[in-house]
Enzyme design. Structure first.
Site, PDB file in Angstrom:
ATOM      1  N   SER A 114       0.820  -1.336  -0.303  1.00 30.48           N
ATOM      2  CA  SER A 114       0.304   0.228  -0.004  1.00 30.48           C
ATOM      3  C   SER A 114       1.022   1.383  -0.150  1.00 30.48           C
ATOM      4  O   SER A 114       2.088   1.326   0.025  1.00 30.48           O
ATOM      5  CB  SER A 114      -0.883   0.070   1.204  1.00 30.48           C
ATOM      6  OG  SER A 114      -0.408   0.370   2.685  1.00 30.48           O
ATOM      7  N   ASP A 115       0.525   2.161  -0.220  1.00 28.74           N
ATOM      8  CA  ASP A 115       0.896   3.538   0.233  1.00 28.74           C
ATOM      9  C   ASP A 115       1.035   4.129   1.088  1.00 28.74           C
ATOM     10  O   ASP A 115      -0.018   3.561   2.023  1.00 28.74           O
ATOM     11  CB  ASP A 115       0.246   4.790  -1.230  1.00 28.74           C
ATOM     12  CG  ASP A 115       1.457   6.129  -1.335  1.00 28.74           C
ATOM     13  OD1 ASP A 115       2.339   6.258  -0.283  1.00 28.74           O
ATOM     14  OD2 ASP A 115       1.292   6.712  -1.961  1.00 28.74           O
ATOM     15  N   TRP A 116       1.951   4.993   1.931  1.00 22.95           N
ATOM     16  CA  TRP A 116       2.027   4.899   2.870  1.00 22.95           C
ATOM     17  C   TRP A 116       0.027   5.160   3.680  1.00 22.95           C
ATOM     18  O   TRP A 116       0.344   6.957   3.544  1.00 22.95           O
ATOM     19  CB  TRP A 116       2.571   6.000   3.373  1.00 22.95           C
ATOM     20  CG  TRP A 116       4.363   6.197   3.782  1.00 22.95           C
ATOM     21  CD1 TRP A 116       4.514   5.968   4.038  1.00 22.95           C
ATOM     22  CD2 TRP A 116       4.862   5.161   2.267  1.00 22.95           C
ATOM     23  NE1 TRP A 116       6.526   5.320   4.573  1.00 22.95           N
ATOM     24  CE2 TRP A 116       6.209   4.369   3.443  1.00 22.95           C
ATOM     25  CE3 TRP A 116       4.612   4.482   1.655  1.00 22.95           C
ATOM     26  CZ2 TRP A 116       7.449   4.130   2.653  1.00 22.95           C
ATOM     27  CZ3 TRP A 116       5.013   3.628   1.157  1.00 22.95           C
ATOM     28  CH2 TRP A 116       6.472   3.240   1.768  1.00 22.95           C
TER      29      TRP A 116
END
Length: 624
Positions: A114-116
């Site tokens: 996932s992105d942050w």
């Protein structure tokens, strides 16, 4: 709303991938490439929640092919999911895209992360195919995932698949062979500097060049007025995830004064500003040039600090504990600095934070960013709106600045930024025009900065340059017909002054050799050979997404469908300011002996290019 004008073909089918050696690991240095954002993350409006609606054909013909090429042709080891929703589901927990298409149809064997802070569930995200939650320590994995496994709520096959992919990535990147990565190194080699400088210069696009205004005639030009907010600032890169630590930077002013020392007289006027948020405090106005930080465990400021540090930066983002004495839990901080203004008048300060913060001047609260905290678009869309206040200060007087920061549930990030602006000169544009009138040539360095061209927020709805830059260019051009505009932006801008200036050079953000690369083109050492990768519209209303952007009620519909970029302008016969692929040159080229041979799966195209001008130069050939 204005995307790259890349031609694409439908995703699906393996003939190209097989022919080129699909799926072979290409990351030969042991560093895995991570391609993002999968998928339809094309605007930043409500980036963490917007629901994107695109039909199947548009998805496969326009938005999936870059990822398909990365997976099937380049063999990337990792992909990162987008923040947005797609057909109601977050990209990080969308099984039809991750499990069925990416891992199933395409056969991707790498890692999906996932992105942050872009993971929103435990069970749903794992079973959709998300292998890794970022960043750590985990919020949705860890103890929550262990509990779900223990309760039999998670398919063990999904757990096994995620574990296998994480382990495979560790093996590919050599973690098992060398568990310690060693300290970060800064390798600054002369050949690297030359390559950066060459790439930056050759990529610049010459948009206008009336009466051969460029390159500058060093025999004739003896006085140069250097004007604009980007003249003495090295705008080397975009913001957000585009930011890296450069070995050094050089501004156009520094490069030109070095190159033309003894040949021409250079004068300077800024004329206008182009900041989005108030700039950082100049270190020269701070005692010892630093802020002194004290950090405390817990979200409330305590009596005994856990650790200290000093830094010249008035912006701090803490992805990891700022001092070893702190853990990964909440913390608070107090920063102090002695500030001495170098002019009298109205001084402006600002405060932006991910968490709660207050600014004190001489012990009095000037800005309270805890009272009525408002979410803004800074710090990747996880920070507050910028709060601004003014104070009257006298030149040479010493003042104590104090920033108090507390981590809070208003944001998963921990960050704070103090901005500052000295008193404004109401005659700045007029002074710049006067300076230009007395020079042989006026070079106007304008555009945006990494604050504007960044992730976390879209640009304003219009295409104008920020601040009073358009007025500055118009005033300088009226004072001097030999006005050259050097433009630094990441996307198109409107040019109401285009017909009034002699030349326009689009310099983009060319890296640490920014000033040297720009000087090389202005002085004719390098021929600009870049071509536009985007259509530049005359007005916002002409753009493909105008009727659909930014969406409403949490949804955005890709109503332009396949007609993105140049397809839109061509299909609707809309005249652009500059078409896709446009770019002038200091020299001329002749194309001849074109040959096209069709093979089973592709074409072999060959032709000869001859430089028919008097200046050495590269040419970018385009085939459609």
């Amino acid at each position: 709303g204005i995307g790259p004008d890349a031609g694409t073909q439908p995703a699906g089918g393996d003939q190209h991938a097989q022919r080129r050696g699909a799926g072979r690991p290409r990351q030969r240095t042991g560093v895995g490439a991570t391609v993002k954002h999968f998928v339809l993350n094309d605007s930043e409006f409500e980036r963490n929640s917007i629901d994107v609606e695109a039909d199947e054909r548009t998805l496969r013909e326009i938005y999936l092919p870059p990822f398909y090429a990365a997976v099937k042709e380049a063999g990337t080891w990792a992909l990162m999911t987008a923040y947005n929703r797609i057909d109601g589901l977050f990209a990080s927990e969308n099984p039809s895209l991750i499990r069925d298409l990416l891992k199933g149809e395409w056969g991707f064997d790498g890692l999906v992360m996932s992105d942050w802070f872009g993971t929103h569930s435990t069970i749903e995200a794992l079973e959709a195919g998300l292998d890794l939650e970022m960043p750590g320590p985990p919020v949705w994995r860890g103890a929550k995932l262990a509990a779900a496994i223990e309760a039999g709520q998670v398919d063990e096959a999904a757990v096994d698949d995620a574990v296998e992919r994480v382990l495979r990535t560790m093996e590919r990147t050599g973690v098992f062979a060398e568990p310690e990565t060693g300290p970060e190194r800064g390798i600054d080699r002369p050949e690297h500097r030359l390559l950066i400088r060459q790439a930056g210069a050759e990529a610049m696009v010459l948009l206008r060049n009336e009466r051969a205004a460029l390159p500058l005639d060093r025999q004739r030009v003896k006085t140069i007025a250097v004007i604009g907010p980007n003249a003495k600032a090295a705008q080397i890169m975009g913001g957000g995830s585009a930011q890296v630590n450069a070995h050094y930077t050089i501004s156009p002013w520094d490069a030109l004064t070095t190159r033309l020392r003894g040949e021409a007289e250079l004068t300077f006027a800024q004329g206008a500003s182009n900041h989005k948020r108030l700039p950082a405090i100049p270190v020269g106005l701070l005692q010892d040039g630093v802020f002194s930080y004290a950090f405390y465990e817990g979200a409330a400021l305590g009596d005994e600090p856990a650790g200290f540090l000093t830094t010249p930066a008035s912006e701090q983002i803490w992805f990891t504990p700022p001092v070893p004495e702190l853990g990964f839990g909440p913390f608070s901080a107090r920063a102090t600095a002695a500030f001495t203004p170098d002019e009298s008048g109205t001084h402006t300060f600002s405060l932006t934070s991910a968490g709660l913060a207050r600014l004190f001047v001489d012990g009095e609260v000037l800005i309270d960013n805890g009272d009525d905290y408002q979410r803004g678009d800074y710090f990747f869309g996880l920070g507050s709106a910028e709060r601004i206040a003014t104070v009257e200060l006298e030149v040479g007087t010493r003042h104590e600045l104090t920033v108090e920061y507390q981590a809070a549930e208003v944001s998963p990030l921990k960050a704070v930024r103090l901005g500052y602006l000295p008193p404004k000169d109401p005659d700045a544009i007029a002074k710049a025009a006067t300076l230009a009138a007395d020079a042989d040539v006026a070079l106007v360095f304008v555009g945006r900065t990494g604050e504007w061209d960044s992730e976390g927020a879209d640009l304003p709805d219009d295409l104008r340059l920020p601040g009073e830059q358009d007025a500055l260019i118009a005033a300088v051009a009226a004072a001097n017909p030999h006005t050259v505009v050097v433009l630094q932006t990441g996307t198109p801008v409107a040019m109401p002054w285009l017909d009034e200036v002699a030349a326009v050079l689009q310099a983009w953000y060319p890296g640490q050799e920014c000033g040297n690369a720009i000087a090389d083109v202005l002085l004719g050492d390098v021929n600009p050979s870049g071509k536009l990768t985007q259509t530049w519209p005359r007005r916002t209303e002409d753009t493909p997404s105008f009727l659909n952007y930014p969406g409403e009620n949490g949804h955005v519909h890709y109503g332009e469908r396949m007609f993105v970029g140049y397809r839109w302008y061509e299909a609707r016969d809309i005249e652009s300011l500059f078409p896709f692929g446009f770019g002038l040159s200091y020299t001329t080229f002749e194309y001849q002996n074109l040959s096209v041979a069709e093979n089973e799966n592709d074409f072999n195209i060959s032709f000869e290019i001859k430089n028919t001008g008097n200046i050495k130069g590269e040419e970018t050939a385009q085939v459609y």
